[in-house]
Design an enzyme around this catalytic site. Structure first.
Site, PDB file in Angstrom:
ATOM      1  N   HIS A 129       0.828  -1.206   0.000  1.00 27.19           N
ATOM      2  CA  HIS A 129       0.000   0.000   0.000  1.00 27.19           C
ATOM      3  C   HIS A 129       0.870   1.267   0.000  1.00 27.19           C
ATOM      4  O   HIS A 129       0.689   2.149  -0.837  1.00 27.19           O
ATOM      5  CB  HIS A 129      -0.911  -0.028   1.229  1.00 27.19           C
ATOM      6  CG  HIS A 129      -1.821   1.153   1.352  1.00 27.19           C
ATOM      7  ND1 HIS A 129      -3.136   1.126   0.953  1.00 27.19           N
ATOM      8  CD2 HIS A 129      -1.608   2.405   1.826  1.00 27.19           C
ATOM      9  CE1 HIS A 129      -3.688   2.309   1.171  1.00 27.19           C
ATOM     10  NE2 HIS A 129      -2.777   3.107   1.713  1.00 27.19           N
ATOM     11  N   GLU A 130       1.820   1.319   0.926  1.00 26.52           N
ATOM     12  CA  GLU A 130       2.651   2.530   1.035  1.00 26.52           C
ATOM     13  C   GLU A 130       3.551   2.687  -0.192  1.00 26.52           C
ATOM     14  O   GLU A 130       3.725   3.800  -0.690  1.00 26.52           O
ATOM     15  CB  GLU A 130       3.485   2.523   2.316  1.00 26.52           C
ATOM     16  CG  GLU A 130       2.667   2.512   3.612  1.00 26.52           C
ATOM     17  CD  GLU A 130       1.615   3.619   3.719  1.00 26.52           C
ATOM     18  OE1 GLU A 130       1.780   4.688   3.085  1.00 26.52           O
ATOM     19  OE2 GLU A 130       0.609   3.394   4.425  1.00 26.52           O
ATOM     20  N   HIS A 133       1.643   4.190  -3.004  1.00 28.35           N
ATOM     21  CA  HIS A 133       1.594   5.665  -2.952  1.00 28.35           C
ATOM     22  C   HIS A 133       2.848   6.274  -3.584  1.00 28.35           C
ATOM     23  O   HIS A 133       2.767   7.274  -4.280  1.00 28.35           O
ATOM     24  CB  HIS A 133       1.492   6.149  -1.507  1.00 28.35           C
ATOM     25  CG  HIS A 133       0.124   6.018  -0.900  1.00 28.35           C
ATOM     26  ND1 HIS A 133      -1.032   6.359  -1.566  1.00 28.35           N
ATOM     27  CD2 HIS A 133      -0.272   5.590   0.328  1.00 28.35           C
ATOM     28  CE1 HIS A 133      -2.081   6.146  -0.767  1.00 28.35           C
ATOM     29  NE2 HIS A 133      -1.647   5.668   0.384  1.00 28.35           N
ATOM     30  N   HIS A 139      -5.705   6.538  -2.830  1.00 24.43           N
ATOM     31  CA  HIS A 139      -6.592   5.535  -2.238  1.00 24.43           C
ATOM     32  C   HIS A 139      -7.643   5.114  -3.248  1.00 24.43           C
ATOM     33  O   HIS A 139      -8.162   5.915  -4.012  1.00 24.43           O
ATOM     34  CB  HIS A 139      -7.228   6.077  -0.958  1.00 24.43           C
ATOM     35  CG  HIS A 139      -6.238   6.089   0.167  1.00 24.43           C
ATOM     36  ND1 HIS A 139      -6.283   6.980   1.208  1.00 24.43           N
ATOM     37  CD2 HIS A 139      -5.155   5.299   0.391  1.00 24.43           C
ATOM     38  CE1 HIS A 139      -5.260   6.728   2.016  1.00 24.43           C
ATOM     39  NE2 HIS A 139      -4.564   5.717   1.546  1.00 24.43           N
ATOM     40  N   CYS A 140      -7.926   3.810  -3.220  1.00 23.73           N
ATOM     41  CA  CYS A 140      -8.817   3.193  -4.195  1.00 23.73           C
ATOM     42  C   CYS A 140     -10.099   2.791  -3.469  1.00 23.73           C
ATOM     43  O   CYS A 140     -10.087   2.475  -2.282  1.00 23.73           O
ATOM     44  CB  CYS A 140      -8.120   1.970  -4.775  1.00 23.73           C
ATOM     45  SG  CYS A 140      -9.063   1.079  -6.004  1.00 23.73           S
ATOM     46  N   CYS A 145      -9.022  -4.190  -3.114  1.00 24.60           N
ATOM     47  CA  CYS A 145      -7.758  -3.650  -3.636  1.00 24.60           C
ATOM     48  C   CYS A 145      -6.856  -3.241  -2.475  1.00 24.60           C
ATOM     49  O   CYS A 145      -7.317  -2.689  -1.483  1.00 24.60           O
ATOM     50  CB  CYS A 145      -8.023  -2.447  -4.532  1.00 24.60           C
ATOM     51  SG  CYS A 145      -6.510  -1.667  -5.142  1.00 24.60           S
ATOM     52  N   CYS A 164      -5.986  -3.742  -7.725  1.00 25.81           N
ATOM     53  CA  CYS A 164      -7.089  -3.983  -8.656  1.00 25.81           C
ATOM     54  C   CYS A 164      -6.609  -3.662 -10.073  1.00 25.81           C
ATOM     55  O   CYS A 164      -5.518  -3.116 -10.259  1.00 25.81           O
ATOM     56  CB  CYS A 164      -8.305  -3.142  -8.285  1.00 25.81           C
ATOM     57  SG  CYS A 164      -8.101  -1.387  -8.662  1.00 25.81           S
ATOM     58  N   CYS A 167      -5.618   0.031 -10.607  1.00 27.49           N
ATOM     59  CA  CYS A 167      -4.359   0.393  -9.940  1.00 27.49           C
ATOM     60  C   CYS A 167      -3.178  -0.257 -10.659  1.00 27.49           C
ATOM     61  O   CYS A 167      -2.126   0.356 -10.804  1.00 27.49           O
ATOM     62  CB  CYS A 167      -4.394   0.001  -8.472  1.00 27.49           C
ATOM     63  SG  CYS A 167      -5.505   1.049  -7.503  1.00 27.49           S
TER      64      CYS A 167
HETATM   65 ZN   LIG Z   1      -2.752   5.115   2.064  1.00 24.14          ZN
HETATM   66 ZN   LIG Z   2      -7.294  -0.239  -6.776  1.00 20.41          ZN
END
Ligand SMILES: [Zn+2]
Ligand SMILES: [Zn+2]
Length: 176
Positions: A129-130, A133, A139-140, A145, A164, A167
């Site tokens: 996640h990080e 970014h 953010h999705c 996701c 996803c 993304c």
């Molecule tokens: Zn985040």
């Molecule tokens: Zn996504």
């Protein structure tokens, strides 16, 4: 070729990192390495909150980044930013540096039995996640996701360790 470099910062589960490295490589199609470096974290401790200031720590990591590289620090310490009571991680959108804390990812923190598989699953999701970014992903809203924003471990457990389709295509563009 670009590279993802993981720096453990007062992180006891370095063997957990070995487990998640191949997955990070697979998700970003980039070589991922572990880099052991010493950084004194005491200056980032806030005695009033008994937590560590993520914004200050990430600023300290930024100069360690080499060209064509993403750096992510991973720590056991409890991180915060001023507006939130705690965070799982922090990153500069489209930047090169990120930070993840394993502090609140361990089941035993919530009075539940220790579960190392769950811990490394959660850690992997936070790292993806990080890093997402840092590749410019926001953010999705797509359920499942890994870029869905999460505040609680239960929410982390509900999402997958994958991006996803949207993304993924944004990632492909960012890495082109
Ligand atoms: Zn985040
Ligand atoms: Zn996504």
């Amino acid at each position: 070729m670009s590279l993802i470099r993981i720096i453990p910062l007062q992180f006891s589960g370095v063997e957990e990192l070995d487990k998640i490295l191949p997955m990070i490589t697979r998700r970003f199609k980039m070589e991922t390495t572990l880099s052991l470096q010493h950084l004194d974290l005491t200056p980032f401790f806030n005695p009033v909150r008994s937590q560590y200031d993520a914004n200050k720590l990430i600023l300290k990591l930024a100069p360690m980044v080499l060209e064509q590289e993403k750096v992510i620090g991973i720590t056991d310490l409890d991180l915060y930013i001023p507006v939130l009571s705690y965070i799982f991680g922090q990153a500069y959108l489209g930047g090169s540096v990120a930070l993840v804390s394993g502090h609140r990812l361990e089941n035993s923190r919530y009075g539940l039995p220790h579960d190392s598989k769950l811990f490394s699953d959660r850690l992997l999701k936070c790292v993806l996640h990080e890093l997402g970014h840092t590749f410019g992903l926001r953010h999705c809203l797509k359920p499942g996701c890994v870029m869905v924003s999460t505040t609680y471990v239960e929410e982390l457990d509900q999402k997958s360790d994958n991006f996803c389709r949207n993304c993924q295509s944004e990632l492909a563009i960012a890495n082109a």
